[in-house]
Design a protein around this motif. Sequence first.
Motif, PDB file in Angstrom:
ATOM      1  N   SER A 138     -35.021 -25.414  36.506  1.00  0.00           N
ATOM      2  CA  SER A 138     -34.817 -25.700  37.860  1.00  0.00           C
ATOM      3  C   SER A 138     -33.548 -26.565  38.265  1.00  0.00           C
ATOM      4  O   SER A 138     -32.879 -27.190  37.229  1.00  0.00           O
ATOM      5  CB  SER A 138     -35.971 -26.668  38.339  1.00  0.00           C
ATOM      6  OG  SER A 138     -36.144 -27.784  37.722  1.00  0.00           O
TER       7      SER A 138
ATOM      8  N   ILE B 178     -35.775 -19.336  38.437  1.00  0.00           N
ATOM      9  CA  ILE B 178     -35.257 -20.492  38.612  1.00  0.00           C
ATOM     10  C   ILE B 178     -35.780 -21.195  39.973  1.00  0.00           C
ATOM     11  O   ILE B 178     -35.516 -20.401  40.822  1.00  0.00           O
ATOM     12  CB  ILE B 178     -33.717 -20.378  38.576  1.00  0.00           C
ATOM     13  CG1 ILE B 178     -33.102 -19.681  37.450  1.00  0.00           C
ATOM     14  CG2 ILE B 178     -33.078 -21.698  38.561  1.00  0.00           C
ATOM     15  CD1 ILE B 178     -33.625 -20.015  35.993  1.00  0.00           C
TER      16      ILE B 178
ATOM     17  N   ALA C 181     -27.831 -22.818  39.474  1.00  0.00           N
ATOM     18  CA  ALA C 181     -28.888 -22.010  39.494  1.00  0.00           C
ATOM     19  C   ALA C 181     -28.718 -20.652  38.923  1.00  0.00           C
ATOM     20  O   ALA C 181     -29.285 -20.235  38.038  1.00  0.00           O
ATOM     21  CB  ALA C 181     -29.401 -21.702  41.077  1.00  0.00           C
TER      22      ALA C 181
ATOM     23  N   LEU D  66     -34.189 -16.519  42.102  1.00  0.00           N
ATOM     24  CA  LEU D  66     -33.851 -17.833  42.331  1.00  0.00           C
ATOM     25  C   LEU D  66     -34.926 -18.162  43.902  1.00  0.00           C
ATOM     26  O   LEU D  66     -34.620 -17.745  44.708  1.00  0.00           O
ATOM     27  CB  LEU D  66     -32.475 -18.004  42.732  1.00  0.00           C
ATOM     28  CG  LEU D  66     -31.431 -17.466  41.821  1.00  0.00           C
ATOM     29  CD1 LEU D  66     -29.987 -17.559  42.438  1.00  0.00           C
ATOM     30  CD2 LEU D  66     -31.452 -18.377  40.630  1.00  0.00           C
TER      31      LEU D  66
ATOM     32  N   VAL E 255     -35.206 -23.743  42.708  1.00  0.00           N
ATOM     33  CA  VAL E 255     -33.966 -24.206  43.613  1.00  0.00           C
ATOM     34  C   VAL E 255     -34.647 -25.288  44.661  1.00  0.00           C
ATOM     35  O   VAL E 255     -35.439 -25.099  45.479  1.00  0.00           O
ATOM     36  CB  VAL E 255     -33.019 -23.142  44.265  1.00  0.00           C
ATOM     37  CG1 VAL E 255     -31.854 -23.584  44.710  1.00  0.00           C
ATOM     38  CG2 VAL E 255     -32.866 -22.018  43.181  1.00  0.00           C
TER      39      VAL E 255
END
Length: 337
Positions: free
Chosen positions: A156, A143, A303, A121, A145
């Motif tokens: 995202s 991902i 997330a 993340l 963030v």
Amino acid sequence: MGVSMRDVAAAASVSVGTVSNVLNAPGKVSPSTVARVQAAIDQLGFVRNDAARQLRAGRSRCVGMVVLDVGNPFFTDIARAAEQRAADHDLTVLLGTSDDDESREQAYLDTFDEQRVFGLLVSPIGDDLRRFDSLRRRGTPVILVDRDAGGSPFDSVAVDDIAGGRLAVSHLCEIGRRRIVFIGGPPGLRQVADRRRGAQSAVDGVDGATLEVVHTTTLSVLAGREAGTALLARAPGERPDAVFCANDLLAIGVLQAFTMLGGDIGVPDDIAIIGYDDIDFARSAVVPLSSIRQPTTRIGVTAVDLLISAANDPAEHHDPSNLVFQPELVARASTLG
């Protein structure tokens, strides 16, 4: 030399396979055997070799998370929500802060890659996402963030910062302010740039309204205090009648400067102030701070949910999701009196 599973098996008079089942699938073993094996583990001080286990599994149960500034309560709140959600999936979040330093960000990425984390993340510093793409292609879900990655191969979760900037300055214009200063930086940060764009679009729609931009090197209380002090040093006719800060830490610093050095300058009578993020300190400031609220809990939870989904979907077949939440105006005494 450390205690091995073989040692535990011998002490409990069971097979190594039974010890493995007790550790990984205790439902397959009778309660009495589980108790006997656990007693042997406690007596011998056995510690599971997670490094070897993750080598066999191909990934660990840890999630690497890199944020821009862990000292900013906005990111702390997101990380807390992500940690709680990850625990629901038997995952542990390892948190690092890049401090807006690309070399530091890369060092965390390299470390997490070496540890074969479950996924990443990341609140990226710049717009160059190639290093994240190489991780994604090798099977590590990434991902983004607090960054909208629409049009890219990345999942995202973000907030519409252009809308947030527009909301903040529209509020200032609605209460009659026209000489508005935007304080924020570094200007290369996407979030800062988007909030400035939104502010400019609001000013463009109001006759007589102007937007001056004051760049800062950081998004800290100290940077805000320095910017506020510089505004106070101007001649009275050259000062703004409102300030929009790119985050609450800057706004708190500006408010501190006005409170300590402003003399007869009142907030909001002479200069209104609005921040961004709506951290806890905003409502408890000496003059409660108006702010643009971001849904930090939803960002952190979403997330992790995106990460779980991506981990179960091969990268070459994954259709990325890009979720954008809308911000909310929270008006308090720093603009309303």
